[in-house]
Enzyme design. Structure first.
Site, PDB file in Angstrom:
ATOM      1  N   ASP A 116       9.259   3.210   1.957  1.00 21.51           N
ATOM      2  CA  ASP A 116       8.109   3.710   2.492  1.00 21.51           C
ATOM      3  C   ASP A 116       7.373   3.265   3.753  1.00 21.51           C
ATOM      4  OD1 ASP A 116       5.659   4.823   2.947  1.00 21.51           O
ATOM      5  OD2 ASP A 116       4.790   3.713   0.716  1.00 21.51           O
TER       6      ASP A 116
ATOM      7  N   LYS B 252       2.527  11.071   7.357  1.00 25.56           N
ATOM      8  CA  LYS B 252       1.915  11.328   9.003  1.00 25.56           C
ATOM      9  C   LYS B 252       2.323  12.181  10.168  1.00 25.56           C
ATOM     10  CE  LYS B 252      -1.221   7.046   7.108  1.00 25.56           C
ATOM     11  NZ  LYS B 252      -0.725   6.536   6.289  1.00 25.56           N
TER      12      LYS B 252
ATOM     13  N   PHE C  56       0.891  -1.264  -0.095  1.00 26.26           N
ATOM     14  CA  PHE C  56      -0.181   0.147  -0.224  1.00 26.26           C
ATOM     15  C   PHE C  56       1.112   0.896   0.243  1.00 26.26           C
ATOM     16  CE2 PHE C  56      -2.399   3.500   1.284  1.00 26.26           C
ATOM     17  CZ  PHE C  56      -3.294   3.892   0.486  1.00 26.26           C
TER      18      PHE C  56
HETATM   19  C1  LIG Z   1      -1.073   5.968   3.933  1.00 22.02           C
HETATM   20  C2  LIG Z   1       0.053   5.624   3.629  1.00 22.02           C
HETATM   21  C3  LIG Z   1       0.599   5.665   2.499  1.00 22.02           C
HETATM   22  C4  LIG Z   1      -0.442   6.993   1.849  1.00 22.02           C
HETATM   23  O1  LIG Z   1      -0.482   8.410   2.621  1.00 22.02           O
HETATM   24  P1  LIG Z   1      -1.863   9.375   2.242  1.00 22.02           P
HETATM   25  O2  LIG Z   1      -1.513  11.133   2.786  1.00 22.02           O
HETATM   26  O3  LIG Z   1      -2.836   8.258   2.875  1.00 22.02           O
HETATM   27  O4  LIG Z   1      -1.160   9.862   0.660  1.00 22.02           O
HETATM   28  C5  LIG Z   1       1.866   5.746   1.566  1.00 22.02           C
HETATM   29  N1  LIG Z   1       1.941   4.521   2.194  1.00 22.02           N
HETATM   30  C6  LIG Z   1       1.869   3.841   3.019  1.00 22.02           C
HETATM   31  C7  LIG Z   1       2.718   2.684   3.539  1.00 22.02           C
HETATM   32  C8  LIG Z   1       0.843   4.234   4.167  1.00 22.02           C
HETATM   33  O5  LIG Z   1       0.130   4.196   5.176  1.00 22.02           O
END
Ligand SMILES: *Cc1c(COP(=O)(O)O)cnc(C)c1O
Length: 400
Positions: free
Chosen positions: A225, A254, A140
């Site tokens: 990520d 985040k 994701f």
């Molecule tokens: C939440 C998340 C994203 C995307 O972030 P958004 O601010 O919602 O665009 C990408 N990678 C990971 C691992 C995430 O948990």
């Protein structure tokens, strides 16, 4: 009655791209949120780990208000007096020479992919438009068209094609399969060190280290990520640090703002991020002084309040208490720091009804991937609060 009114408005006038629990939150403080009827809940989702510092952290709130009274947005057409300090402090904290600020996580992922492609053409000399990026099944990374182009989740992709080419998907947690897919045109491998949305999937020990080695041997960039796993969540600054891995690029978001504002960034050293030239990339709001001031304070709170250490200690405590629950529904409890998943057996009938029941006892958690309940409270949580929650969690898991 009142709660129902807000739910009806939302259902009528808002697009239905989420399926929220029916709690209407009006206020948050620390690990707690309060609904419009005054009922109190322990937040065990932390907005998917954006609230590592807890709700409405007073230090971040103060900085936000002060900065908002001075200047909020300059655009990058001009300089401002917050962004350079944000760059410097982020570099000192993370050990990366440079960073590039964006807003949402997905934008930072897109940024990292663009940088990896540019690096492939300019440094590795991959033929024009031939760069390949390897990603993992169950990933994701966000919701843009390019990002969902390499999702393996049917629901994320259905009806949204045509998709962006240039991505190769390999099974997560299988370094040999990954190595086989590397070609002379491979620019990068991008992974989550722990797959949060896939259900808190923790790879075998040594996997990340091996992937980083494979990348190095093949002149391929390793992109981590860490939007969800980073900034203390797993008991280290970055989840990659559990294996002493420093990715070539690390993506954060985040908790970078403590939940006050969308702030994300790509971290890398100068030979990589230095490749971008004026005009290559940008964002109207990326790096604005309000975002930079908030993020600076959010990072200071993580360090000065020792949230990383607390995540390690409280994570272990939370995990151990959960593991003691002897419910016939539980298949497995797994976690690192305060990113914990309770996987239920298929016979349990899905995690959703357990999350509904938890809500009724005053605990907010969200199902992820059908059968997993994720517990990821703010990193400020203490033992007494976990002790308050545990009998309720046990009760729901035993009697539902
Ligand atoms: C939440 C998340 C994203 C995307 O972030 P958004 O601010 O919602 O665009 C990408 N990678 C990971 C691992 C995430 O948990």
């Amino acid at each position: 009655m009142q709660t129902q009114y807000y739910i009806e408005l939302e259902e009528k006038f808002g697009a239905h791209n989420y399926h929220p629990l029916d709690v209407v939150i009006a206020r948050g403080q620390g690990v707690w949120v309060y609904d419009i009827e005054g009922k109190k809940y322990l937040d065990c989702l932390s907005a998917y780990s954006a609230l590592n510092q807890g709700h409405v952290h007073p230090r971040i709130l103060k900085v936000m208000i002060e900065q908002a009274q001075k200047v909020t947005l300059t655009s990058r057409a001009f300089r401002n007096d917050q962004l350079p300090l944000f760059y410097k402090e982020l570099s000192e904290l993370t050990g990366y020479e440079m960073s590039l600020p964006m807003n949402s996580g997905a934008e930072a992922v897109e940024t990292a992919l663009k940088v990896a492609r540019k690096w492939a053409y300019n440094v590795k000399k991959v033929p024009k438009d031939q760069a390949e990026i390897i990603v993992a099944s169950g990933n994701f990374h966000g919701r843009t068209i390019s990002i969902i182009s390499f999702s393996t989740e049917q629901a994320y992709r259905e009806n949204f094609g045509p998709f962006t080419p240039g991505f190769t998907i390999v099974p997560y947690n299988d370094d040999q399969a990954l190595e086989k897919k590397i070609t002379p045109n491979t620019a990068a491998v991008m992974l989550e060190p722990i797959q949060g949305e896939a259900g808190v999937i923790i790879p075998k020990p040594g996997y990340l280290k091996r992937v980083a080695e494979i990348c190095k041997q093949n002149n391929v960039l390793f992109i981590a990520d860490e939007i969800q796993s980073g900034l203390g969540r797993t008991g280290k600054l970055f989840a990659c640090h559990h294996e002493d891995v420093k990715a070539d690029m690390t993506i954060i978001g985040k908790a970078l703002s403590g939940g006050f504002y969308p702030v994300s960034a790509v971290l890398a050293d100068t030979p990589i991020l230095g490749l971008l030239k004026p005009g290559d990339h940008g964002s109207t709001f990326g790096g604005n002084p309000l975002a930079a001031a908030i993020a600076r304070e959010a990072l200071k709170v993580i360090v000065e309040e020792r949230l990383i250490e607390n995540a390690a200690n409280m994570g272990e405590y939370f995990y151990e208490r959960l593991s003691e629950i002897n419910s016939p529904h539980i298949k497995e409890v797994r976690g690192k720091g305060l990113l914990i998943g309770v996987e239920l057996k298929p016979s349990a009938g899905g995690a959703r009804r357990f999350c509904e029941a938890l809500k009724n006892t005053g605990i907010l958690a969200k199902e992820t991937h059908e059968h997993v309940i994720r517990f990821a409270p703010p990193l400020i949580i203490d033992r007494a609060t976990i002790d308050w929650a545990m009998p309720k969690i046990r009760d729901v898991l035993m009697t539902e």
